[in-house]
Scaffold this motif. Structure first.
Motif, PDB file in Angstrom:
ATOM      1  N   MET B   1       0.833  -1.212   0.000  1.00  0.00           N
ATOM      2  CA  MET B   1       0.000   0.000   0.000  1.00  0.00           C
ATOM      3  C   MET B   1       0.871   1.267   0.000  1.00  0.00           C
ATOM      4  N   VAL B   2       0.562   2.148  -0.858  1.00  0.00           N
ATOM      5  CA  VAL B   2       1.370   3.352  -1.039  1.00  0.00           C
ATOM      6  C   VAL B   2       0.849   4.489  -0.169  1.00  0.00           C
ATOM      7  N   ALA B   4       0.512   8.230  -0.310  1.00  0.00           N
ATOM      8  CA  ALA B   4       0.619   9.178  -1.431  1.00  0.00           C
ATOM      9  C   ALA B   4       1.681  10.232  -1.159  1.00  0.00           C
ATOM     10  N   LYS B   6       2.377  13.568  -1.104  1.00  0.00           N
ATOM     11  CA  LYS B   6       1.427  14.674  -1.086  1.00  0.00           C
ATOM     12  C   LYS B   6       1.834  15.844  -1.964  1.00  0.00           C
ATOM     13  N   ASN B   7       3.091  16.092  -2.047  1.00  0.00           N
ATOM     14  CA  ASN B   7       3.507  17.281  -2.784  1.00  0.00           C
ATOM     15  C   ASN B   7       4.189  16.929  -4.092  1.00  0.00           C
ATOM     16  N   VAL B   9       2.532  15.665  -6.905  1.00  0.00           N
ATOM     17  CA  VAL B   9       1.553  15.422  -7.957  1.00  0.00           C
ATOM     18  C   VAL B   9       1.790  16.455  -9.049  1.00  0.00           C
ATOM     19  N   ASN B  10       1.933  15.984 -10.254  1.00  0.00           N
ATOM     20  CA  ASN B  10       2.171  16.909 -11.355  1.00  0.00           C
ATOM     21  C   ASN B  10       0.842  17.279 -12.006  1.00  0.00           C
ATOM     22  N   THR B  11       0.248  18.347 -11.499  1.00  0.00           N
ATOM     23  CA  THR B  11      -1.077  18.715 -12.007  1.00  0.00           C
ATOM     24  C   THR B  11      -1.006  19.225 -13.449  1.00  0.00           C
ATOM     25  N   ARG B  13      -0.078  17.554 -15.717  1.00  0.00           N
ATOM     26  CA  ARG B  13      -0.445  16.411 -16.541  1.00  0.00           C
ATOM     27  C   ARG B  13      -1.956  16.178 -16.536  1.00  0.00           C
ATOM     28  N   TRP B  14      -2.665  16.938 -15.720  1.00  0.00           N
ATOM     29  CA  TRP B  14      -4.113  16.764 -15.681  1.00  0.00           C
ATOM     30  C   TRP B  14      -4.731  17.364 -16.943  1.00  0.00           C
ATOM     31  N   PRO B  15      -5.820  16.764 -17.370  1.00  0.00           N
ATOM     32  CA  PRO B  15      -6.431  17.184 -18.636  1.00  0.00           C
ATOM     33  C   PRO B  15      -7.362  18.376 -18.489  1.00  0.00           C
ATOM     34  N   ILE B  16      -6.813  19.579 -18.580  1.00  0.00           N
ATOM     35  CA  ILE B  16      -7.641  20.783 -18.477  1.00  0.00           C
ATOM     36  C   ILE B  16      -8.321  21.039 -19.828  1.00  0.00           C
ATOM     37  N   ALA B  17      -9.614  21.324 -19.784  1.00  0.00           N
ATOM     38  CA  ALA B  17     -10.365  21.585 -21.024  1.00  0.00           C
ATOM     39  C   ALA B  17      -9.762  22.804 -21.737  1.00  0.00           C
ATOM     40  N   LYS B  21      -8.527  26.513 -20.353  1.00  0.00           N
ATOM     41  CA  LYS B  21      -7.090  26.772 -20.345  1.00  0.00           C
ATOM     42  C   LYS B  21      -6.786  28.068 -21.105  1.00  0.00           C
TER      43      LYS B  21
END
Lengths: 402, 402
Positions: B1-2, B4, B6-7, B9-11, B13-17, B21
């Motif tokens: 079990m990982v 997380a 916390k700091n 996370v490469n946001t 890479r999140w798919p912003i519309a 954007k």
């Protein structure tokens, strides 16, 4: 010069956007209209018990807000929310184990608008949203408006089945993972601790944000408290929060706790949608929080809802026919009933209304419109007497059709 | 079990519309942030004068609302608005010459959300909105989010030039005609009576709705009162109204007066956006209206703003260099300055801020980003002293650059 023909305008000829023309009105809100007829015992709403609203303390907070901040309480304010409310929301989150700064917070017009900001920010037409099956109907309404498709994941009593989550991530590459992890609306199911960790691991590995819609998490009256997805996952998670269920929904004040780099997108979206959340209620809630009134109030809610849940379950045991099952939520406002496969909760609703009882049938909570034999029951809003009488009447109705 | 990270996370890479954007943050709101620094004389905002807020009467209305309606003031309510507020809004419109029924009214979170509902209902990507040139920047923000294009119509002192309207209708087949017909934001220009009739005639002939964004119409302090587009055009017109300028903007309460067949589209859109407008402020405003307090308050606003406008115009006459022109609005909150063509109001703003004066340069109000030599001045929010001192400083600055 023409005098306009006031009643002779053919608005059918106006160019309505297809997305809005095709959008169904919320079935849930239609049912709520019916069920609010006098004499109807309603298990349909998601309403807090009105007799529990802390009106005296709200009034004190209101007077304090006006006295201290005067004209600021009714002036334009910032899109992100009034600074002092954002600050106290960040502090409270940090105290409860989620490291949070002011920059992580945007105040919204309730949880519904928080979902709207998420839909606008993350969903483009045809993309998939991964969600529970069934899931919250208000979220489907938002995502439908942005023409999402759904990767809906089966649940058991511990929430989403993680193998199915990973399979659907691989297959559909969803833009976001949407979950109501605590006392889910509609089922009342809570995601287990082990699965919380597993879900976050998947979100990190596949770089997909988790949207944790968490209106009920603070209303736990049984079982062991679990850390929130946000407190475990940090920036991997966007938490959707609201005062609607723990204080009062009419304020329309909620918030998002999100990575600070994502907040500016929400801010831009909100600028266009309503400039900012109404100022007065932000000040009122700030004063209410500062006075330390929320926690004791939540304790009252828990005590009240716990008794109502127990009573509803006991009454279901007694009056619902064999072949029906229901969840045993450890908090929140709802439980979920499955009737035998061949019985349609939707078709029987008019007969229930005739018997002066209302519920919400399950279909609108399923992205694919299935769940014909399911229904959601709210236990927070009815009196003890009405819980017994209403469940009894429903039991009789369903017994006739099994 | 990982556990997380916390700091980590490469946001990014999140798919912003893409639509969100690419959306620019409101330049206006950025300027407002700068101009609210202490010591800066600001003509930038569109804020009502805070010293004129009728706080005592608001407090009375608030107490009455709580006393009469108790928990209803903080409970969920209907998407269309609380029935008693819709009723009084319809009655008041009817009394003022616009036949209106309750079915024509939806309460919104301010005028901005009313525009959002219109954008969602009428605009699909690539369609044209016909508007004034320049036009209200908050409307552009909404329509941009729905990927509108613009058929922008030249104005003179009587508003949109009607020949140009018809030409652009024929050429672009716009989905809607958007106008701020009274004391326009940003120019202060009012559409003449003759052109009101002509515009409605065109709207009827080409079957295009007129969106009349009318926040300032009640604040006329000079010249002759004109019938509203809605009162002339009836169902040909959707009126966007708000309490922001005549009472207080922080309530975020506005409304749309629209053909009854169109209201359900707005209702569906609003369901997804925020379920309903905050309940408490609707009750407060209802009580305030019932007590007959609004009209006398508006008279006070008129008297105050009239003096400020006169003072600003006199000071402009005295201190602004030759080659500058400005409008003489008969109401509202704004006037509009044109500098000589080669002078950039945008480039000079930082120098103005150094001299502790702020304004909004004109560019964001032009759909094509032109208007470099223009600026909007607000006269409602500053004191007399600051109006004189601020205009003097601006006059000096511009004199150095002409």
């Amino acid at each position: 010069m023409v005098v306009a023909q006031k009643n002779n305008v053919n608005t059918d000829r106006w160019p309505i956007a297809p997305a809005i023309k095709g959008l169904k009105s919320s079935i849930l809100r239609e049912i709520l209209k019916t069920s609010s007829q006098p004499g109807v015992i309603s298990f349909a709403g998601g309403l807090p018990a009105p007799e529990l609203f802390p009106l005296d303390d709200i009034k004190v907070a209101m007077d304090e807000a006006m006295r201290k901040y005067g004209g600021d309480t009714v002036q334009y304010s910032l899109t992100l929310g009034i600074p002092m409310l954002r600050r106290i929301l960040a502090e409270r989150a940090a105290e409860k184990g989620t490291p949070t700064k002011v920059d992580n917070i945007i105040v919204t017009a309730g949880g519904q608008q928080a979902l709207e900001l998420i839909g606008r920010t993350f969903v483009t037409p045809g993309q998939y949203v991964l969600c529970e099956y069934p899931t919250y109907v208000g979220a489907l309404q938002v995502f439908n408006a942005y023409q999402a498709r759904y990767a809906a994941v089966e649940m058991d009593h511990d929430g989403m089945i993680i193998d199915d989550v990973e399979e659907k991530i691989k297959k559909y590459r969803p833009t976001a993972i949407y979950t109501v992890s605590n006392f889910q609306n509609p089922t009342g199911i809570t995601l287990s601790l082990e699965r919380r960790h597993a879900l976050i691991e998947l979100a990190l590995r596949y770089e997909i944000p988790i949207i944790d819609d968490n209106p009920y998490g603070d209303i736990r009256f049984a079982g062991e408290s679990l850390p929130t997805l946000k407190s475990i996952g940090g920036d991997a998670v966007i938490a959707v929060r609201t005062f609607s269920k723990v204080l009062a929904p009419g304020f329309r004040v909620g918030w998002l706790n999100a990575p600070k780099d994502i907040i500016p997108y929400f801010e831009k979206a909100k600028q266009a949608i309503d400039l900012h959340t109404n100022t007065l209620n932000q000040y009122i809630i700030h004063e209410y929080l500062v006075a330390g009134k929320l926690e004791p109030h939540i304790e009252k809610l828990k005590a009240d809802y716990s008794v109502k849940r127990d009573l509803m379950i006991r009454t279901l045991d007694e009056f619902f026919p064999d072949g029906c099952t229901w969840t045993h939520p450890e908090g929140g406002l709802f439980l979920w009933v499955e009737l035998p496969k061949h019985v349609s909760a939707k078709e029987l609703l008019p007969q229930a209304i005739e018997k002066k009882v209302a519920y919400v049938y399950g279909e609108p909570f399923f992205p694919d419109g299935s769940g014909d034999n399911t229904m959601r029951l709210n236990f927070s809003n009815a009196t003890h007497e009405n819980i017994v009488e209403g469940i009894k009447r429903l039991g009789q109705l369903f017994s006739e059709h099994i």
